[in-house]
Design a protein around this motif. Structure first.
Motif, mmCIF file in Angstrom:
data_model
loop_
_atom_site.group_PDB
_atom_site.id
_atom_site.type_symbol
_atom_site.label_atom_id
_atom_site.label_comp_id
_atom_site.label_asym_id
_atom_site.label_seq_id
_atom_site.Cartn_x
_atom_site.Cartn_y
_atom_site.Cartn_z
ATOM 1 N N PRO A 189 30.122 35.927 18.597
ATOM 2 C CA PRO A 189 30.358 35.072 17.565
ATOM 3 C C PRO A 189 30.515 33.515 18.265
ATOM 4 O O PRO A 189 29.830 32.535 17.522
ATOM 5 C CB PRO A 189 31.563 35.490 16.680
ATOM 6 C CG PRO A 189 31.797 36.703 17.001
ATOM 7 C CD PRO A 189 31.091 37.231 18.146
ATOM 8 N N GLU A 190 31.111 33.523 19.250
ATOM 9 C CA GLU A 190 31.552 32.215 19.940
ATOM 10 C C GLU A 190 29.957 31.603 20.520
ATOM 11 O O GLU A 190 29.620 30.235 20.332
ATOM 12 C CB GLU A 190 32.305 32.284 21.069
ATOM 13 C CG GLU A 190 32.746 30.764 21.716
ATOM 14 C CD GLU A 190 33.900 30.883 22.507
ATOM 15 O OE1 GLU A 190 34.240 30.194 23.269
ATOM 16 O OE2 GLU A 190 34.629 32.116 22.606
ATOM 17 N N ILE A 191 29.213 32.539 21.204
ATOM 18 C CA ILE A 191 28.240 32.206 21.756
ATOM 19 C C ILE A 191 27.092 31.809 20.703
ATOM 20 O O ILE A 191 26.342 30.678 20.646
ATOM 21 C CB ILE A 191 27.511 33.423 22.622
ATOM 22 C CG1 ILE A 191 28.343 33.726 23.552
ATOM 23 C CG2 ILE A 191 25.868 33.112 22.850
ATOM 24 C CD1 ILE A 191 28.007 34.846 24.358
ATOM 25 N N THR A 192 26.883 32.652 19.466
ATOM 26 C CA THR A 192 25.798 32.299 18.435
ATOM 27 C C THR A 192 26.024 31.100 17.752
ATOM 28 O O THR A 192 25.281 30.431 17.271
ATOM 29 C CB THR A 192 26.000 33.758 17.324
ATOM 30 O OG1 THR A 192 26.016 34.636 18.029
ATOM 31 C CG2 THR A 192 25.055 33.381 16.489
ATOM 32 N N ALA A 193 27.451 30.697 17.722
ATOM 33 C CA ALA A 193 27.593 29.298 17.253
ATOM 34 C C ALA A 193 27.027 28.115 17.912
ATOM 35 O O ALA A 193 26.928 27.050 17.067
ATOM 36 C CB ALA A 193 28.997 29.051 17.080
ATOM 37 N N HIS A 194 26.663 28.266 18.989
ATOM 38 C CA HIS A 194 25.912 27.242 19.676
ATOM 39 C C HIS A 194 24.350 27.205 19.635
ATOM 40 O O HIS A 194 23.769 26.580 20.395
ATOM 41 C CB HIS A 194 26.706 27.251 21.195
ATOM 42 C CG HIS A 194 27.757 26.814 21.478
ATOM 43 N ND1 HIS A 194 28.420 25.455 21.238
ATOM 44 C CD2 HIS A 194 29.067 27.630 21.670
ATOM 45 C CE1 HIS A 194 29.628 25.600 21.582
ATOM 46 N NE2 HIS A 194 30.010 26.711 21.599
ATOM 47 N N ILE A 195 24.061 28.419 18.882
ATOM 48 C CA ILE A 195 22.443 28.578 18.963
ATOM 49 C C ILE A 195 21.960 27.669 17.757
ATOM 50 O O ILE A 195 21.871 28.363 16.699
ATOM 51 C CB ILE A 195 22.101 29.955 18.891
ATOM 52 C CG1 ILE A 195 22.546 30.719 19.817
ATOM 53 C CG2 ILE A 195 20.768 30.096 18.839
ATOM 54 C CD1 ILE A 195 22.285 32.299 19.817
ATOM 55 N N THR A 196 21.904 26.548 17.849
ATOM 56 C CA THR A 196 21.333 25.582 17.026
ATOM 57 C C THR A 196 20.391 24.793 17.266
ATOM 58 O O THR A 196 19.693 24.413 16.034
ATOM 59 C CB THR A 196 22.805 24.765 16.788
ATOM 60 O OG1 THR A 196 23.024 23.948 17.858
ATOM 61 C CG2 THR A 196 23.775 25.190 16.349
ATOM 62 N N ASP A 197 19.883 24.643 18.341
ATOM 63 C CA ASP A 197 18.566 23.601 18.718
ATOM 64 C C ASP A 197 17.414 24.417 19.061
ATOM 65 O O ASP A 197 17.418 25.103 20.017
ATOM 66 C CB ASP A 197 19.012 22.592 19.904
ATOM 67 C CG ASP A 197 17.764 21.481 20.107
ATOM 68 O OD1 ASP A 197 16.772 21.824 19.484
ATOM 69 O OD2 ASP A 197 18.279 20.803 21.220
#
Length: 376
Positions: free
Chosen positions: A253-261
């Motif tokens: 979940p913490e990693i996925t939160a940064h998959i934005t660009d």
């Protein structure tokens, strides 16, 4: 080697850079050309380097910088999709006991380290440049560069990657074939507590994993059945990867939160290639992905390319006679080691695609990695 030699290296990736450094150290005049203007300095998210790759990087004289730039570790965790750790296995130190089992690092950082080593070695480097083989004979190869200039070399090393134009130009018809899988990759901040690679099997992806690449970063990846790239708009890449990754627990979940660009997300198919018979035609010799490639299921792609460079450079610098016998000896020495890596990497993926539940995955991986502990 007592005779002055000239070599053209086509391609400035890991294999091309490594063979350039090693040949320059032996006094060979080397011209390196790379088709991309930026010398691949920004390409990719992360890379997993196992001990046998580190062994070659030490030979290149860059191990200290790699150690400082990357993140070393010695185990891999197997987790359930919800993040529950099921098993932790110690990694075999394939580079010897004096090197870490594994180092993760940002791929652009590794490229910059190798670029600096090439420059320090005194090779001539031309970026944004390609070459055409004009003709060759028993003594050398004539080439024409994309800027219209020409050159004559004792040897051309084709390190121009999976889709090597040089491979095709000299009549080697082998081409990479898709294995049926594809991978989404992204660089992200490293959550506290991530100090090794963890792999989750099951869920919406075949594999969901991550690898620490520094004290503050990692790269994460999810593996699925390959899809038509044209059907996935580039602007949706982050959304697509986030959709798959959001099904996983633990640190995800913490990693996925940064998959934005979407521009930071990479999507590629898994391919396989093993050129058979020989890796040369006359005085044009293949190294790295131009000769072989495999899915990253064993994380051995870069290691095999670096080993190619080391073995080829050793043979060239030890002999005054560069002929078919030498180039065939290079092939035979390398193919005996590369073939089991390619076959095992493909087999691991095939078991997953076919849903084989009783496959001897630990046995296959253990046998292959034990073989790689031996010197190439």
């Amino acid at each position: 080697m007592s005779t002055a030699r000239t070599v053209l290296v086509i391609g400035g990736g890991a294999a091309g850079n490594a063979v350039t450094v090693l040949l320059r150290r032996a006094g060979v005049t080397v011209d390196l050309i790379e088709a991309k203007d930026d010398w691949n300095a920004t390409a990719g998210s992360g890379i997993t380097l196992q001990g046998n790759a580190l062994r070659v990087l030490r030979e290149l004289g860059v191990w200290d910088r790699v150690r400082e730039s990357g993140f070393g570790f010695g185990s891999v965790g197997i987790t359930a999709p919800d993040g529950t750790v099921l098993h932790i296995a110690r990694d075999l130190r394939t580079g010897g006991d004096d090197l870490p089992a594994t180092v993760g690092m940002r791929r652009p950082q590794l490229q910059r380290i190798l670029m600096d080593a090439v420059r320090a070695g005194g090779a001539s480097v031309r970026l944004g440049t390609t070459a055409e083989i004009v003709d060759q004979d028993a003594d050398g190869v004539s080439v024409r560069f994309s800027d219209g200039s020409e050159g004559r070399y004792d040897l051309v090393v084709a390190a121009d990657g999976l889709s090597s134009a040089t491979r095709a130009a000299v009549g080697i018809t082998d081409k990479p074939e898709p294995t049926g899988m594809a991978i989404w990759r992204v660089a992200a901040p490293r959550p506290a507590g991530v100090d090794r690679t963890d792999l989750a099997y099951g869920g919406p992806a075949y594999i969901a994993g991550y690898c620490p690449t520094s004290d503050t970063t990692l790269y994460a990846y999810v593996v699925e059945a390959h899809r038509d790239r044209a059907s996935i708009p580039r602007e949706t890449y982050a959304e697509e990867m986030r959709r798959l990754a959001s099904a996983y627990g633990g640190h995800w979940p913490e990693i996925t939160a940064h998959i934005t660009d979407p521009a930071q997300v990479n999507y590629t198919w898994f391919d396989q290639l093993l050129v058979e018979g020989s890796w040369h035609r006359g005085r044009v010799v293949l190294v790295g992905d131009a000769a072989h490639c495999c899915p990253p299921t064993l994380a051995q792609g870069a290691a095999m390319s670096l080993e190619d460079a080391l073995v080829l450079a050793q043979l060239l610098t030890a002999s005054d006679t560069w002929d078919d016998a030498l180039f065939q000896a290079y092939y035979e020495r390398r193919v005996a080691r590369v073939r089991p890596v390619v076959e095992a990497s493909v087999q691991i993926g095939r078991w997953q695609l076919d849903g084989v539940r009783d496959a001897d995955l630990p046995g296959l991986m253990g046998r292959t990695m034990a073989m790689l502990r031996e010197l190439p």
